[in-house]
Design an enzyme around this catalytic site. Structure first.
Site, PDB file in Angstrom:
ATOM      1  N   ARG A 118     -10.489 -11.106   2.047  1.00  0.00           N
ATOM      2  CA  ARG A 118     -11.432 -12.089   1.514  1.00  0.00           C
ATOM      3  C   ARG A 118     -10.887 -13.509   1.613  1.00  0.00           C
ATOM      4  O   ARG A 118     -11.647 -14.469   1.648  1.00  0.00           O
ATOM      5  CB  ARG A 118     -11.805 -11.709   0.071  1.00  0.00           C
ATOM      6  CG  ARG A 118     -10.642 -11.725  -0.871  1.00  0.00           C
ATOM      7  CD  ARG A 118     -10.958 -11.040  -2.193  1.00  0.00           C
ATOM      8  NE  ARG A 118     -10.994  -9.586  -2.060  1.00  0.00           N
ATOM      9  CZ  ARG A 118     -11.280  -8.757  -3.059  1.00  0.00           C
ATOM     10  NH1 ARG A 118     -11.585  -9.247  -4.258  1.00  0.00           N
ATOM     11  NH2 ARG A 118     -11.264  -7.459  -2.884  1.00  0.00           N
TER      12      ARG A 118
ATOM     13  N   LYS B  92       0.842  -1.209   0.000  1.00  0.00           N
ATOM     14  CA  LYS B  92       0.000   0.000   0.000  1.00  0.00           C
ATOM     15  C   LYS B  92       0.871   1.249   0.000  1.00  0.00           C
ATOM     16  O   LYS B  92       1.953   1.226   0.579  1.00  0.00           O
ATOM     17  CB  LYS B  92      -0.826   0.054   1.288  1.00  0.00           C
ATOM     18  CG  LYS B  92      -2.018  -0.843   1.327  1.00  0.00           C
ATOM     19  CD  LYS B  92      -2.791  -0.596   2.624  1.00  0.00           C
ATOM     20  CE  LYS B  92      -3.926  -1.596   2.764  1.00  0.00           C
ATOM     21  NZ  LYS B  92      -4.927  -1.519   1.713  1.00  0.00           N
TER      22      LYS B  92
HETATM   23  N1  BES Z   1      -8.133  -3.420   4.352  1.00  0.00           N
HETATM   24  C1  BES Z   1      -8.270  -3.052   3.002  1.00  0.00           C
HETATM   25  C2  BES Z   1      -9.541  -2.248   2.716  1.00  0.00           C
HETATM   26  C3  BES Z   1      -9.686  -0.899   3.368  1.00  0.00           C
HETATM   27  C4  BES Z   1      -9.478   0.250   2.631  1.00  0.00           C
HETATM   28  C5  BES Z   1     -10.116  -0.765   4.672  1.00  0.00           C
HETATM   29  C6  BES Z   1      -9.661   1.482   3.225  1.00  0.00           C
HETATM   30  C7  BES Z   1     -10.288   0.464   5.261  1.00  0.00           C
HETATM   31  C8  BES Z   1     -10.061   1.598   4.527  1.00  0.00           C
HETATM   32  C9  BES Z   1      -8.296  -4.292   2.122  1.00  0.00           C
HETATM   33  O1  BES Z   1      -7.545  -5.357   2.576  1.00  0.00           O
HETATM   34  C10 BES Z   1      -7.731  -3.901   0.789  1.00  0.00           C
HETATM   35  O2  BES Z   1      -6.603  -3.537   0.754  1.00  0.00           O
HETATM   36  N2  BES Z   1      -8.545  -3.988  -0.270  1.00  0.00           N
HETATM   37  C11 BES Z   1      -8.106  -3.651  -1.587  1.00  0.00           C
HETATM   38  C12 BES Z   1      -8.615  -4.717  -2.531  1.00  0.00           C
HETATM   39  C13 BES Z   1      -8.035  -4.633  -3.925  1.00  0.00           C
HETATM   40  C14 BES Z   1      -6.550  -4.926  -3.889  1.00  0.00           C
HETATM   41  C15 BES Z   1      -8.743  -5.613  -4.827  1.00  0.00           C
HETATM   42  C16 BES Z   1      -8.708  -2.295  -1.931  1.00  0.00           C
HETATM   43  O3  BES Z   1      -9.833  -2.024  -1.575  1.00  0.00           O
HETATM   44  O4  BES Z   1      -7.992  -1.491  -2.542  1.00  0.00           O
HETATM   45 MN    MN Z   2      -5.529  -5.283   1.979  1.00  0.00          MN
END
Ligand code: BES
Ligand code: MN
Ligand code: ZN
Length: 494
Positions: free
Chosen positions: A348, A274
């Site tokens: 997921r 990230k």
């Molecule tokens: N924990 C994150 C989602 C999240 C984003 C929670 C903002 C709280 C605030 C999750 O694990 C994630 O990173 N999701 C990705 C999925 C993508 C890589 C398909 C996302 O939402 O960008």
């Molecule tokens: Mn994530």
């Protein structure tokens, strides 16, 4: 904290809190005001606009009168009462008196109002600074065992007792909410998966629940391969927490509900790392676990008459030479193979194992999961509602009704099969995330659905936008305990 009801103001020092909506009529309240304060009250009340979160204080000899503004009376009143009381309590913690008198006699639904007000007053005692040098030195007045709330009502006997019972509910739910907020606010160097498992074990046992935990190598042995894959980059072993609450007098006909909570203690994104701005908030990626843990406490203390089985897979998502990688093919508890697309879609994967483990080992009438799952759902709804995903229209309507009434709102998304093609893999049974930049919350839900064994009463709550937010407790985002109130309301429906 002692809660009781009374038809008249007690002797001695007290704060008399009078909750009022915009447009209230001071004349209708005068009979509840002590004789010496009537004139001052009439004057001040005619100036008070009762905007939400505002209050004025009128000093008398023993009695301080606090007019608490609830805003415009529109729709659900629970959130109006709750918000005003919480804000007042959080900002006046040290000045409040130990004896609080809450005027309910003038309200049309005093039970619900009392529950919401007490819930707000007690959640308002939450302190964010647990790790400061001087933490706990000046506790909130209402945190003391000597504190008391008296509900001022003209109701007597059983009716008065019902008001007290409702206020006690507000209190018990608040204690669970405060605990859940605290868990979310705990950083991942302190709240390791082992810490969370230990906490669940101590807590569940204390509340008379059966707690089973699979740790470390047991995770692979039990076939929880997707959880194990996410855990590969971590210094800490994964944990798989199972908690069971059995109501007194449960029979074969007692409804059984499965709850799954995402317990990522920190999400770096893994090798699909990230950007650092967003990463800062990722200690909150166990917000789903906190809802489920907090609710399990509330279920026990409120003696709800449903059987609950909670499953919380826990790990962090870190980076190491052993980390799982994009394009890896991993196994899962369900037997399906999964092609990894992006290691930041870790939630997921651990939920998939949680959902299929639960549906294979228990027969549940309803199956709910809570997860801070996607940024896409946050972009769609902002911070005002969680995303609700379910194939079941009746269930959606019933959940939405509870959500609207308590103010923890949900908004339903479709989960049509059209979206499934985004998860096609040429090499494994399924690819776990979609390469397309659209409908990310929905494709995540479609992935989860494949691991529910097509449960007809499954509902997925994407709480990424609501689990961690702005509040009166601090200048930065913090845990909200979103979802506990909704579950309590939903499962208390007659
Ligand atoms: N924990 C994150 C989602 C999240 C984003 C929670 C903002 C709280 C605030 C999750 O694990 C994630 O990173 N999701 C990705 C999925 C993508 C890589 C398909 C996302 O939402 O960008
Ligand atoms: Mn994530
Ligand atoms: Zn995550």
């Amino acid at each position: 904290m002692k809660l009781s009801a009374s038809a008249s103001l007690s002797e001695g020092k007290t704060d008399l809190i009078i909750p009022v909506f915009t447009g209230f009529k001071p004349d209708e309240l005068v009979s509840h005001i002590p004789p010496g304060s009537k004139a001052a009250f009439a004057e001040a009340a005619s100036d008070f606009k009762a905007d939400s979160g505002s209050h004025i204080t009128l000093y008398g000899s023993d009695i301080r009168i606090i007019l608490l503004g609830l805003g415009k009376p529109n729709g659900a009143s629970f959130p109006a009462y709750f918000r005003a009381a919480r804000k007042f309590s959080a900002s006046s913690g040290h000045q409040m008196r130990e004896n609080i008198t809450l005027l309910l006699a003038h309200l049309s639904k005093p039970e619900r109002a009392g529950e919401a007000l007490v819930n707000g007053l007690i959640t308002g005692t939450y302190e964010l600074g647990s790790w400061k040098e001087k933490a706990g030195e000046k506790p909130h007045v209402l945190d003391s065992d000597l504190s008391a709330i008296t509900l001022l009502t003209d109701k007597t006997g059983d009716d008065a007792q019902q008001l007290v019972d409702a206020a006690v509910r507000g209190q018990l739910v608040a204690l669970a909410q405060k605990q859940a907020m605290h868990l979310v606010n705990m950083p991942s160097n302190i709240q390791t998966p082992q810490f969370l498992a230990g906490f669940a074990n101590d807590w569940g046992t204390q509340y008379g629940q059966k707690v089973t935990i699979f740790s470390g190598e047991e995770i692979e042995e039990k076939g929880l391969h997707a959880l194990a894959a996410v855990n590969r980059g971590s210094e800490y072993p994964a944990e798989f927490i199972v908690m069971e609450y059995e109501p007194e007098n449960a029979t074969e006909d007692t409804k059984t509900v499965g709850l799954v909570g995402k317990g990522i203690t920190f999400d770096t994104g893994g090798l699909s790392i990230k950007p650092s701005d967003g990463m800062y908030f990722m200690k909150s990626d166990m917000g789903g676990a906190a809802v489920v843990l907090g609710f399990m406490e509330a279920a026990a203390s409120l003696k709800l008459d449903t059987r609950f089985v909670a499953v919380i897979p826990v790990t962090d998502n870190l980076i190491d030479s052993r980390s799982f990688k994009p394009s890896d093919i991993i196994g899962s508890y369900s037997g399906k193979t999964i092609e990894i697309f992006n290691t930041d879609a870790e939630g997921r994967l651990i939920l998939a194992d949680g959902l299929s483990w639960l549906t294979d080992n228990y027969k549940v009438d309803e199956l709910f999961d809570f997860a801070t799952l996607t940024g896409a759902t946050v972009r769609a709804l902002g911070y005002a509602a969680a995303g609700l995903f379910t194939p079941n229209d009746e269930l959606a309507a019933s959940i939405s009704k509870s959500a609207d009434s308590c103010g923890e709102r949900v908004w339903r998304f479709p989960i049509w099969d059209e979206y499934k093609s985004d998860l096609h893999s040429d090499v494994a049974d399924v690819r776990h995330a979609s390469p397309s930049p659209v409908a990310g919350g929905i494709t995540a839900a479609k992935f989860l659905e494949m691991f529910t064994r097509e449960h007809p009463s499954w509902a997925h709550f994407d709480i990424a936008g609501v689990a961690f937010g702005e509040s009166e407790f601090g200048k930065h985002k913090n845990g909200t305990a979103w979802g506990i109130r909704l579950l309590v309301d939903y499962f208390s429906k007659k």
